[in-house]
Structure formats: C-alpha cells, structure tokens
Design an enzyme around this catalytic site. Structure first.
Site, PDB file in Angstrom:
ATOM      1  NE  ARG A 124       8.523  -2.416   8.041  1.00  0.00           N
ATOM      2  CZ  ARG A 124       9.826  -1.822   8.168  1.00  0.00           C
ATOM      3  NH1 ARG A 124      10.574  -1.558   7.236  1.00  0.00           N
ATOM      4  NH2 ARG A 124      10.214  -1.353   9.426  1.00  0.00           N
ATOM      5  CG  PHE A 126       0.245   1.575  15.765  1.00  0.00           C
ATOM      6  CD1 PHE A 126      -0.668   2.699  16.190  1.00  0.00           C
ATOM      7  CD2 PHE A 126       1.453   1.221  16.390  1.00  0.00           C
ATOM      8  CE1 PHE A 126      -0.677   3.250  17.258  1.00  0.00           C
ATOM      9  CE2 PHE A 126       1.323   2.007  17.823  1.00  0.00           C
ATOM     10  CZ  PHE A 126       0.379   2.765  18.185  1.00  0.00           C
ATOM     11  CB  ALA A 127      -3.219   3.687  11.182  1.00  0.00           C
ATOM     12  CB  SER A 139      -0.917   0.128   1.228  1.00  0.00           C
ATOM     13  OG  SER A 139       0.012  -0.044   2.474  1.00  0.00           O
ATOM     14  CG  HIS A 140       2.599   3.240   2.616  1.00  0.00           C
ATOM     15  ND1 HIS A 140       1.932   2.218   3.531  1.00  0.00           N
ATOM     16  CD2 HIS A 140       2.225   4.514   2.941  1.00  0.00           C
ATOM     17  CE1 HIS A 140       1.078   3.056   4.170  1.00  0.00           C
ATOM     18  NE2 HIS A 140       1.233   4.392   3.856  1.00  0.00           N
ATOM     19  NE  ARG A 168     -11.046   7.429   3.573  1.00  0.00           N
ATOM     20  CZ  ARG A 168     -12.270   7.376   4.039  1.00  0.00           C
ATOM     21  NH1 ARG A 168     -12.182   7.152   5.602  1.00  0.00           N
ATOM     22  NH2 ARG A 168     -13.488   7.891   3.656  1.00  0.00           N
ATOM     23  N   GLY A 169      -7.468   1.997   3.407  1.00  0.00           N
ATOM     24  CA  GLY A 169      -7.347   1.540   2.299  1.00  0.00           C
ATOM     25  C   GLY A 169      -8.159  -0.068   2.235  1.00  0.00           C
ATOM     26  CD  GLU A 170      -7.371  -4.351   5.172  1.00  0.00           C
ATOM     27  OE1 GLU A 170      -7.812  -5.637   4.948  1.00  0.00           O
ATOM     28  OE2 GLU A 170      -6.425  -4.261   4.964  1.00  0.00           O
ATOM     29  NE  ARG A 206      -0.521   4.801  -0.489  1.00  0.00           N
ATOM     30  CZ  ARG A 206      -1.007   5.359   0.674  1.00  0.00           C
ATOM     31  NH1 ARG A 206      -0.765   6.586   0.979  1.00  0.00           N
ATOM     32  NH2 ARG A 206      -1.560   4.589   1.571  1.00  0.00           N
ATOM     33  CG  PHE A 214       2.865   9.565  -0.883  1.00  0.00           C
ATOM     34  CD1 PHE A 214       3.235   8.335  -0.923  1.00  0.00           C
ATOM     35  CD2 PHE A 214       3.682  10.740  -1.208  1.00  0.00           C
ATOM     36  CE1 PHE A 214       4.378   8.161  -1.482  1.00  0.00           C
ATOM     37  CE2 PHE A 214       4.979  10.625  -1.671  1.00  0.00           C
ATOM     38  CZ  PHE A 214       5.285   9.238  -2.043  1.00  0.00           C
TER      39      PHE A 214
END
Lengths: 336, 336
Positions: free
Chosen positions: A310, A179-180, A47-48, A186-188, A52, A121
């Site tokens: 990761r 972590f968010a 996602s990053h 949101r992407g989830e 992006r 971003f």
C-alpha cells in the site's frame, strides 16, 4: 480491453466532492468521505476507493444514512469518549472524536472512542494510521451485517468484522494492518460470481450448510471465518466490544440499505488507543526503537510488512496520480 | 494400558503445594501457581494442569525464575498499572494487580495491567475469566519465544503468542476464549514426535524453510501462524503491545531456561480491561442481556461456545475430582 482514466489526486478529490455535494452531503461529511476514498484510491485499495462513492450515494438515496447528520460528542468517562453519529457516515464522527481520543489516551495511557449509530463503508486502516501518525498505537474494529457462520454452525450470524492495528514508527510510515475476519472479503466472492468463476472450497457454505464452490450459492448461504474457530472467536469479540459494550447493534441486527427503505445499515465502531509516552515516560523513545527490531527481522528473512504494498502504491500515486477503469469513471461522472 | 490416579481437588492442591514448597517457592507464589494449575486440571486442560509443575520446578532449578520474587506495583498512569514480577512467575503478579486493574477500569472505562519480567507458563483464560467474574470484559496477551515464522518468511521470529478474551454473563459462567496464534500449540507437535506420527502439512517448516510433516524437523525449524497473514499480523500486535509498549522483550529476545543457566525465559504480559458499567451507565444491564442474543444464536444453530467443553469438564471435576495418568502422578510425587 478496457482503458483507464488517469486523475491527479486533486482531480480525484474534486470529483468526489462534486458527487457528494450533488447527493446532498454536508460539506463536513463530503470532506471526511473524500479524504477516505481518495486515500484508499491513492494506496490502490480499489475496493475502498472512489468506487465506494457509488454505494455511499445509493445508501443515502435509500435512507440508509443521513448525509447531513451532525455528530454529537459525549464525554462518557475519563477513558471513554462516545460520538453519536446520528445516522451519518462514521468518518466525520472519527475525525470529530480523534483529538478527544488522543487527549484521553495521553492522560490515561489507554482510551476508547466509541462511535454509535453510524453508516460504515470505509477501510479502518486510514483511522488507525492517522492515530499512529499522532504517536499512538491503535486498534479499531466494527461489526458489519450477518454474513459469516460461526465455526460449527451453518447460518450467517457474524459480520465480516474488520480488525485493524497501527503502531507508530518515528520518522517512518506506521506499521499497519487491517483484515476482515472472514476468509475473504464479500466483494471477492461477488467478483468471482461476475466473472463466472468458482470459488475455492473453504470460503463459504450454501443455504443447506454444505461447503460450496458456487459464488452465487455462497452469497445466499454463509461465508466462513478465517483461521477456523480462532478467527470466529476473534469475530465474536468484535461483535461484543463494538456492539453491546458501546451500546450498539450486533451484526445480525443490521442489514444493508434497500429500495423499500427497510434496511438498517447502522451500527457502531470501537477504537482503542494506547500512548507509548504515557506507558513508558523517558523510555518511550528507546522502546519505539526497540520495536524496530521486530520489523527489521521480518524484512531480513524476505517477508513483507502488511502495509508495504500500500505504501509503495502511495509513492507512485503521489507522483503520477491514480488510474480508474473508464466504465467506473463514467459511472462516477454521471453521479457528479 | 495405563491407569489413571484419581484425586479430589483438595488432594490435587495439596500435592501442588508440597511440590512448590520443596522447590523453594514462597507461599504466595505456591498458592497462585496452585490455583492456576488445579483450575486447568479441573477444566481438563491437561497441558496447563499439574503437568506444568514439572516445567515450573525445572525452570526454577535452572535459574529461569525466582521462586521467592516479590512483585512490585507501579501506578504508571490513571489507566495503567504496571507490576514488576522481578523474575517471578506471572501468576502472583496478576493476582497482585487484579484489584488495581479493576479499580482503574471502573473509574476510566478502560485500563491496562502490564506485567514485566515474569516467567510465564500458564493459560490466560483463567485470568480473563477472573476479571469477567468481577464484571469486566478483558483481553490478555503475551509473547513467548521465537518459534513461529512470519507469513512469507521461513525463520522462527514470533512467539506462539496467546490471545485470550472474556465477557461477563450475569448469573452464568463468562464467555471466554483463549488461543495460540500458531496453527497448533508447540506441545501438539511434541506429542506427534513422541508418538512417532507425522504432522499435517501447514503446521510448520523445516530449517530449510520448506513445508514439513516431520515433527522433529518442525521443532528444529519454524511453526506457522494460524490463518496465514492474518494470524501472523495478530501475532505481531501481541509482540508490540505485550513487549515494547510495556517496556519488555520481544519473543526473539527470549529463550527457554537451560542447564547452562543462559536461558532468558522472562518477558511481559498485557491485560486490557473494560468496564461495561462505566461504558454504559444505566444501560449496562440491558446491554449485557443484549449480548446474550449473540450466544443464543451461536447455540441455536448447533455450534458451541469456545469454553463450553471446559465448563462441562469443570462440572464433572467438581463432583468427581480429577484423573491424571499414573506415570505423571509418580513423576509429581517424586518432586513432592
């Protein structure tokens, strides 16, 4: 069945640089952005990753960021360096401020880098990890846009506000988490919507303020903070430290770039760095060894360290390169 | 039916001072501890109120703390002041270090107070709130004892590690939150055990590492972090910053005071202070006003601010005094 396209890291870099150059990014911005998205792709943070670049180019086209902006450094105080990104992407500002932050942290023990008026971003782990590789412990936070309701509330107000931390481990990759402060990214929720799946209860509220399992209603309504009132509290701290403390926006004052050019995607970021050497002097080495006792005991009981997956992905990618889905590759090639 | 005993704040203070004097605490420690427990009682934080004097006196009797220790100030670096509590209670060290921390934060923008080798039983909100009343934003954290399993693990390793934050609000009480990084406080599980009630699933694991709703099994086993892997990650950060970074213990290296005198309850605490004036200069006032937009919008949608209930209790107590259950009052009187 979808096929993947394999790229070695050099090819991924070259693709990113071509895309950014064509979209009008200065070489300095293109290089900083490329380092970030290729690092994320390498670590299988899809996602990053290269994905992006699509948003980034789109935001530039919509006037949401200035692809040529030159960051301006301001030495605010002995422990504070501020960088005005002047509407450019945050990454070049971070790279510009990193050495100042290190120097201040080593002199004072603790120091802050405040980045203002940036388009943001990217994943924060790459920044705190870079500081840990310089021997510093570091924390980074930023607001986003008003997507998350405070606990007890029903309307979007807080950002998904990420919180990242890294700790240096001599001779090893740093200890890193990121972590968010929303239950999920949101992407989830967006992925569930595209797949036609419902979302679990507890992720979001609809526009009426009621719990919803409909991803479309969730995206219209409000996401929820992780960990109830505790996660919400942490998120408000991020609003304040990465907002008013550095003279920048709160999440609810910003909005994504749009075709009408009325979006206001820019906000701030705060990075706090601690120098173990300055805190500890001659004890620094033994205390970094001491910290390893925590990691050893996490692993001994079969739990994982936050960045372990990761780092395993990184090893694979350094050897074999990265894979991206063919439709994404084709979309990127059209931008290149 | 239990009756309560009403005390005005002066009476509560006098009772606390008599207890601490009898237990051998120096006047400086007795005053600092009394300010903290009476403030908690005033704010109806019963678990950190007068009740805590029982533990505090008991820990002194068991050799878990030195009631006469004189804190030693060490000016570690331009942004770091360290206080060696020398086995005394953390509160006197905080009060000793507060002015140094303020001076360093105002000069540098950001500064750290590290308290070492302290006995810690108090709520952190009173400390960050005191700093916010001096115009600073502040964060405080400390390890406790190994009670909480890391996510994916089954054995107690992390402390219940509290995290507190305050932000100054000119002309108003500060914005303050303070939470344990475990799902609930350990005392909450103890209360369920005493009442013969089961606990909700998700609070703890038994010694086999399986989820349990039996509070006794939970106290023998491992508590769980709030918010899953995110809360656990935050807790590890607290271990590292309030442990090795300031040259002090990790939670698993400590243990409660015991009758055999083999407990090792002492550890560190870290306080990070930010000076909005130094960060913002002439913009400081307007940015503190700007921050109010966040609080206004939380309240407008019917949500509460984290310390609102506590501040309402404070108003009541300032007018009417505090109430404590008769059995607790009698136990305290026996110590006085």
């Amino acid at each position: 069945m979808t096929h993947d396209v394999s790229l070695c890291l050099k090819e991924a870099e070259a693709l990113s640089l071509r895309i950014l150059d064509k979209a009008g990014f200065s070489p300095a911005h293109a290089n900083a952005i490329t380092r970030s998205v290729v690092a994320a792709q390498r670590d299988e943070c899809h996602s990053h990753g290269l994905y992006r670049l699509i948003n980034c180019v789109d935001a530039a086209r919509k006037g949401g960021l200035d692809p040529q902006a030159e960051p301006v450094v301001h030495d605010q105080a002995p422990g504070v360096v501020k960088i005005d990104a002047r509407g450019g992407c945050s990454l070049l500002s971070f790279e510009t401020g990193k050495a100042h932050l290190k120097e201040k942290a080593e002199r004072n023990g603790v120091a802050v880098l405040g980045i203002n008026h940036c388009f943001h971003f990217s994943a924060l782990w790459s920044e705190v990890e870079a500081l840990a590789e310089l021997g510093l412990a570091a924390l980074a936070m930023n607001p986003t846009h008003a997507f998350v309701a405070p606990t007890g509330g029903t309307k979007p107000l807080l950002g998904t506000n990420p919180f990242a931390f890294a700790w240096p481990r001599p001779g090893r990759l740093p200890y890193v988490f990121d972590f968010a402060t929303s239950v999920v990214a949101r992407g989830e929720i967006e992925l569930h919507r595209r797949a036609g799946n419902s979302i679990p209860e507890g992720w979001a509220l609809n526009t009426e303020g009621d719990p919803t399992t409909d991803p479309a209603a969730a995206l219209e309504g409000a996401m929820l903070p992780f960990g109830g009132h505790k996660g919400a509290a942490l998120s408000t701290m991020i609003e304040l430290l990465a907002g008013p403390l550095i003279g920048d926006a709160l999440s609810h004052e910003t909005s994504p770039a749009n075709d009408a050019g009325t979006g206001r995607p820019q906000h701030g970021e705060i990075v706090i760095a601690f120098s173990p050497e300055t805190f500890l002097g001659a004890q620094s080495e033994s205390q970094l060894t001491h910290a390893e006792a925590l990691f050893d005991r996490i692993l001994e009981q079969g739990a994982r360290l936050p960045s372990q997956r990761r780092f395993e992905a990184r090893e694979r990618s350094l050897e074999h390169g990265v894979s991206i889905p063919t439709p994404l590759y084709e979309e990127l090639e059209r931008l290149a």
